[in-house]
Design a protein around this motif. Structure first.
Motif, PDB file in Angstrom:
ATOM      1  N   GLU A   1       1.034  -1.066  -0.272  1.00 60.73           N
ATOM      2  CA  GLU A   1      -0.094  -0.155   0.096  1.00 60.73           C
ATOM      3  C   GLU A   1       0.933   1.327  -0.203  1.00 60.73           C
ATOM      4  O   GLU A   1       0.647   2.536  -0.610  1.00 60.73           O
ATOM      5  CB  GLU A   1      -1.187   0.235   1.302  1.00 60.73           C
ATOM      6  CG  GLU A   1      -2.096  -0.883   0.736  1.00 60.73           C
ATOM      7  CD  GLU A   1      -2.775  -1.367   2.158  1.00 60.73           C
ATOM      8  OE1 GLU A   1      -2.425  -0.667   3.581  1.00 60.73           O
ATOM      9  OE2 GLU A   1      -3.453  -2.014   2.623  1.00 60.73           O
ATOM     10  N   SER A   2       1.939   1.220   0.817  1.00 65.06           N
ATOM     11  CA  SER A   2       2.978   2.590   0.303  1.00 65.06           C
ATOM     12  C   SER A   2       3.438   2.890  -0.592  1.00 65.06           C
ATOM     13  O   SER A   2       3.674   3.994  -0.837  1.00 65.06           O
ATOM     14  CB  SER A   2       3.777   1.995   2.243  1.00 65.06           C
ATOM     15  OG  SER A   2       4.659   3.338   1.692  1.00 65.06           O
ATOM     16  N   THR A   3       3.999   1.187  -0.758  1.00 64.25           N
ATOM     17  CA  THR A   3       4.917   1.527  -2.575  1.00 64.25           C
ATOM     18  C   THR A   3       3.566   2.033  -3.095  1.00 64.25           C
ATOM     19  O   THR A   3       3.604   2.914  -3.946  1.00 64.25           O
ATOM     20  CB  THR A   3       5.234   0.145  -3.063  1.00 64.25           C
ATOM     21  OG1 THR A   3       5.657   0.078  -2.070  1.00 64.25           O
ATOM     22  CG2 THR A   3       5.731  -0.192  -3.835  1.00 64.25           C
ATOM     23  N   LEU A   4       2.199   2.062  -3.114  1.00 62.85           N
ATOM     24  CA  LEU A   4       1.446   2.432  -4.461  1.00 62.85           C
ATOM     25  C   LEU A   4       1.740   3.918  -4.501  1.00 62.85           C
ATOM     26  O   LEU A   4       1.390   4.593  -5.421  1.00 62.85           O
ATOM     27  CB  LEU A   4       0.065   1.442  -4.195  1.00 62.85           C
ATOM     28  CG  LEU A   4      -0.222   0.148  -4.430  1.00 62.85           C
ATOM     29  CD1 LEU A   4      -1.687  -0.203  -4.047  1.00 62.85           C
ATOM     30  CD2 LEU A   4       0.136   0.648  -6.083  1.00 62.85           C
ATOM     31  N   ALA A   5       1.147   4.093  -3.163  1.00 64.46           N
ATOM     32  CA  ALA A   5       0.987   5.752  -2.707  1.00 64.46           C
ATOM     33  C   ALA A   5       2.244   6.732  -2.691  1.00 64.46           C
ATOM     34  O   ALA A   5       2.213   7.967  -3.576  1.00 64.46           O
ATOM     35  CB  ALA A   5       0.702   6.110  -0.949  1.00 64.46           C
ATOM     36  N   THR A   6       3.649   5.822  -2.845  1.00 64.98           N
ATOM     37  CA  THR A   6       4.246   6.483  -3.264  1.00 64.98           C
ATOM     38  C   THR A   6       4.971   6.577  -4.698  1.00 64.98           C
ATOM     39  O   THR A   6       5.426   7.727  -5.590  1.00 64.98           O
ATOM     40  CB  THR A   6       5.797   5.679  -2.716  1.00 64.98           C
ATOM     41  OG1 THR A   6       5.955   6.027  -0.643  1.00 64.98           O
ATOM     42  CG2 THR A   6       7.078   6.311  -3.619  1.00 64.98           C
ATOM     43  N   MET A   7       4.343   5.574  -6.461  1.00 64.76           N
ATOM     44  CA  MET A   7       4.384   6.188  -7.043  1.00 64.76           C
ATOM     45  C   MET A   7       3.646   6.868  -7.596  1.00 64.76           C
ATOM     46  O   MET A   7       4.045   7.400  -8.417  1.00 64.76           O
ATOM     47  CB  MET A   7       4.201   4.085  -7.687  1.00 64.76           C
ATOM     48  CG  MET A   7       5.478   3.175  -7.274  1.00 64.76           C
ATOM     49  SD  MET A   7       7.360   3.653  -8.257  1.00 64.76           S
ATOM     50  CE  MET A   7       6.516   3.402  -9.289  1.00 64.76           C
ATOM     51  N   THR A   8       2.081   6.620  -6.800  1.00 68.54           N
ATOM     52  CA  THR A   8       1.486   7.619  -7.532  1.00 68.54           C
ATOM     53  C   THR A   8       1.864   8.941  -7.180  1.00 68.54           C
ATOM     54  O   THR A   8       1.614   9.726  -8.234  1.00 68.54           O
ATOM     55  CB  THR A   8      -0.312   7.466  -6.952  1.00 68.54           C
ATOM     56  OG1 THR A   8      -0.809   6.195  -6.751  1.00 68.54           O
ATOM     57  CG2 THR A   8      -0.498   8.923  -6.974  1.00 68.54           C
ATOM     58  N   ALA A   9       2.579   9.431  -5.861  1.00 73.33           N
ATOM     59  CA  ALA A   9       3.408  10.968  -5.619  1.00 73.33           C
ATOM     60  C   ALA A   9       4.033  11.042  -6.791  1.00 73.33           C
ATOM     61  O   ALA A   9       4.507  11.893  -7.384  1.00 73.33           O
ATOM     62  CB  ALA A   9       3.932  11.075  -4.381  1.00 73.33           C
ATOM     63  N   LEU A  10       5.365   9.965  -7.240  1.00 74.05           N
ATOM     64  CA  LEU A  10       6.009  10.446  -8.260  1.00 74.05           C
ATOM     65  C   LEU A  10       5.413  10.619  -9.206  1.00 74.05           C
ATOM     66  O   LEU A  10       5.685  11.591 -10.128  1.00 74.05           O
ATOM     67  CB  LEU A  10       6.745   8.893  -8.154  1.00 74.05           C
ATOM     68  CG  LEU A  10       7.567   9.273  -6.937  1.00 74.05           C
ATOM     69  CD1 LEU A  10       8.334   7.871  -6.758  1.00 74.05           C
ATOM     70  CD2 LEU A  10       8.815  10.046  -6.725  1.00 74.05           C
ATOM     71  N   LYS A  11       4.730  10.235  -9.515  1.00 74.90           N
ATOM     72  CA  LYS A  11       3.997  10.153 -11.123  1.00 74.90           C
ATOM     73  C   LYS A  11       3.020  11.762 -10.906  1.00 74.90           C
ATOM     74  O   LYS A  11       3.297  12.021 -12.252  1.00 74.90           O
ATOM     75  CB  LYS A  11       2.780   9.233 -10.922  1.00 74.90           C
ATOM     76  CG  LYS A  11       2.267   9.256 -12.459  1.00 74.90           C
ATOM     77  CD  LYS A  11       2.835   8.561 -13.648  1.00 74.90           C
ATOM     78  CE  LYS A  11       2.443   8.339 -14.866  1.00 74.90           C
ATOM     79  NZ  LYS A  11       2.957   8.203 -15.951  1.00 74.90           N
ATOM     80  N   LYS A  12       3.087  11.841 -10.154  1.00 74.62           N
ATOM     81  CA  LYS A  12       2.226  13.202 -10.703  1.00 74.62           C
ATOM     82  C   LYS A  12       2.902  14.744 -11.373  1.00 74.62           C
ATOM     83  O   LYS A  12       3.244  15.583 -11.108  1.00 74.62           O
ATOM     84  CB  LYS A  12       1.562  13.612  -9.295  1.00 74.62           C
ATOM     85  CG  LYS A  12       0.594  13.009  -9.099  1.00 74.62           C
ATOM     86  CD  LYS A  12      -0.192  13.634  -7.431  1.00 74.62           C
ATOM     87  CE  LYS A  12      -1.467  12.586  -6.967  1.00 74.62           C
ATOM     88  NZ  LYS A  12      -2.656  13.154  -6.362  1.00 74.62           N
ATOM     89  N   LEU A  13       4.657  13.612 -10.114  1.00 71.92           N
ATOM     90  CA  LEU A  13       6.191  14.754 -10.904  1.00 71.92           C
ATOM     91  C   LEU A  13       6.573  14.687 -12.409  1.00 71.92           C
ATOM     92  O   LEU A  13       7.647  15.913 -12.622  1.00 71.92           O
ATOM     93  CB  LEU A  13       7.219  14.612  -9.821  1.00 71.92           C
ATOM     94  CG  LEU A  13       7.283  15.071  -8.046  1.00 71.92           C
ATOM     95  CD1 LEU A  13       8.481  14.506  -7.543  1.00 71.92           C
ATOM     96  CD2 LEU A  13       6.198  16.549  -8.405  1.00 71.92           C
ATOM     97  N   ASP A  14       6.043  13.713 -13.092  1.00 74.74           N
ATOM     98  CA  ASP A  14       5.914  13.317 -15.404  1.00 74.74           C
ATOM     99  C   ASP A  14       6.431  15.100 -15.019  1.00 74.74           C
ATOM    100  O   ASP A  14       7.301  15.399 -15.673  1.00 74.74           O
ATOM    101  CB  ASP A  14       5.200  12.693 -15.059  1.00 74.74           C
ATOM    102  CG  ASP A  14       5.605  11.182 -14.223  1.00 74.74           C
ATOM    103  OD1 ASP A  14       6.312  10.901 -13.754  1.00 74.74           O
ATOM    104  OD2 ASP A  14       4.617  10.574 -15.475  1.00 74.74           O
ATOM    105  N   PRO A  15       5.201  15.836 -14.997  1.00 79.03           N
ATOM    106  CA  PRO A  15       5.269  17.397 -16.219  1.00 79.03           C
ATOM    107  C   PRO A  15       7.045  17.840 -15.382  1.00 79.03           C
ATOM    108  O   PRO A  15       7.375  19.432 -16.430  1.00 79.03           O
ATOM    109  CB  PRO A  15       3.985  17.879 -16.048  1.00 79.03           C
ATOM    110  CG  PRO A  15       2.967  16.861 -14.946  1.00 79.03           C
ATOM    111  CD  PRO A  15       4.464  15.760 -14.280  1.00 79.03           C
ATOM    112  N   PHE A  16       7.674  17.679 -13.991  1.00 80.22           N
ATOM    113  CA  PHE A  16       8.378  18.524 -13.463  1.00 80.22           C
ATOM    114  C   PHE A  16       9.486  17.899 -13.928  1.00 80.22           C
ATOM    115  O   PHE A  16      10.829  18.372 -13.619  1.00 80.22           O
ATOM    116  CB  PHE A  16       8.572  18.547 -12.343  1.00 80.22           C
ATOM    117  CG  PHE A  16       7.279  19.564 -12.065  1.00 80.22           C
ATOM    118  CD1 PHE A  16       6.771  21.018 -11.995  1.00 80.22           C
ATOM    119  CD2 PHE A  16       6.519  18.367 -11.743  1.00 80.22           C
ATOM    120  CE1 PHE A  16       5.763  21.680 -11.978  1.00 80.22           C
ATOM    121  CE2 PHE A  16       4.774  19.314 -11.356  1.00 80.22           C
ATOM    122  CZ  PHE A  16       4.638  20.493 -11.000  1.00 80.22           C
TER     123      PHE A  16
END
Length: 223
Positions: free
Chosen positions: A117-132
């Motif tokens: 569950e923590s990994t999914l949350a972490t990957m989701t947060a990192l995904k939001k940084l794609d444009p940067f």
């Protein structure tokens, strides 16, 4: 010049063990490596202290970094071939800031449900940084860790199938729950540096496979 970030919001997933082992592996191959420790507990610094006290070579410098480490990491990246960042548990600010300039982000995950569950949350947060990110995506990958050594266990296959359902990238290489990890940490060593009765060829081969895959994946993004 390469920056690798090892992080997950949850503690106890093996971030420091992975970061220190990769650093020692690379240094043993003649690569100039800097290890950065953002953990308030100073786990990588503790490993470095033991290593220094025992006179273990090659020596690997360890640096502390602030909440926004971009300036520090960029500077270190000019002086070293490889910079590995060990992110402390629940240290999202450092993780997200470092991920913006990382050449690769490793998110360790074991078979425990809370780690998943923590990994999914972490990957989701990192995904939001794609444009940067300069690549228009954060090169984040899940690294399966602390897997059963029993080759008949189905836990690894189940984990891979689970993450594949939502197309989360997972390393082909994986790490298993071997006593060599605990022994090496106590001695300020990497698993491939263990000798005699402590030596574990399988653990050493697994860390080498991870480092090789890191190199391959980073090379693929530059072609």
């Amino acid at each position: 010049m390469t920056i690798i970030v090892v992080g997950n919001e949850k503690g106890g997933v093996g971030k420091t063990a992975i970061a220190t082992n990769l650093a020692a592996r690379a240094a043993g191959d003649g690569i100039a490596v800097a290890l950065c420790d953002s953990d308030p507990q100073g786990s990588s610094k503790g490993w470095h202290r033991i290593r220094s006290e025992e006179g273990v070579l090659p020596e690997i410098p360890v640096f502390g970094i602030p909440a926004n480490p971009i300036t520090e990491l960029t500077s270190l990246n000019k002086s070293f071939d490889l910079v590995i960042v060990d992110i402390g548990a629940q240290n999202y600010t450092v993780l997200l800031n470092a991920a913006r300039i990382a050449d690769l982000v490793l998110v360790p995950c074991g078979p425990d449900q809370f780690e998943i569950e923590s990994t999914l949350a972490t990957m989701t947060a990192l995904k939001k940084l794609d444009p940067f990110h300069r690549l228009n995506r954060v090169p984040a990958h899940i690294l399966l860790n602390v897997l059963p050594t029993n080759v008949r266990s189905k836990e690894e296959a189940r984990l891979r199938e689970f993450f594949a359902e939502d197309d989360w990238p997972v390393f082909h290489a994986a790490l298993r729950d071997r006593s060599a990890w605990r022994t090496s940490r106590r001695l300020g060593l990497a698993v491939h540096e263990l000798t005699g009765r402590d030596a574990d060829a399988k653990a050493a081969a697994e860390t080498k496979a991870v480092l090789n895959e890191i190199e391959d994946r980073i090379l693929a993004t530059t072609e």
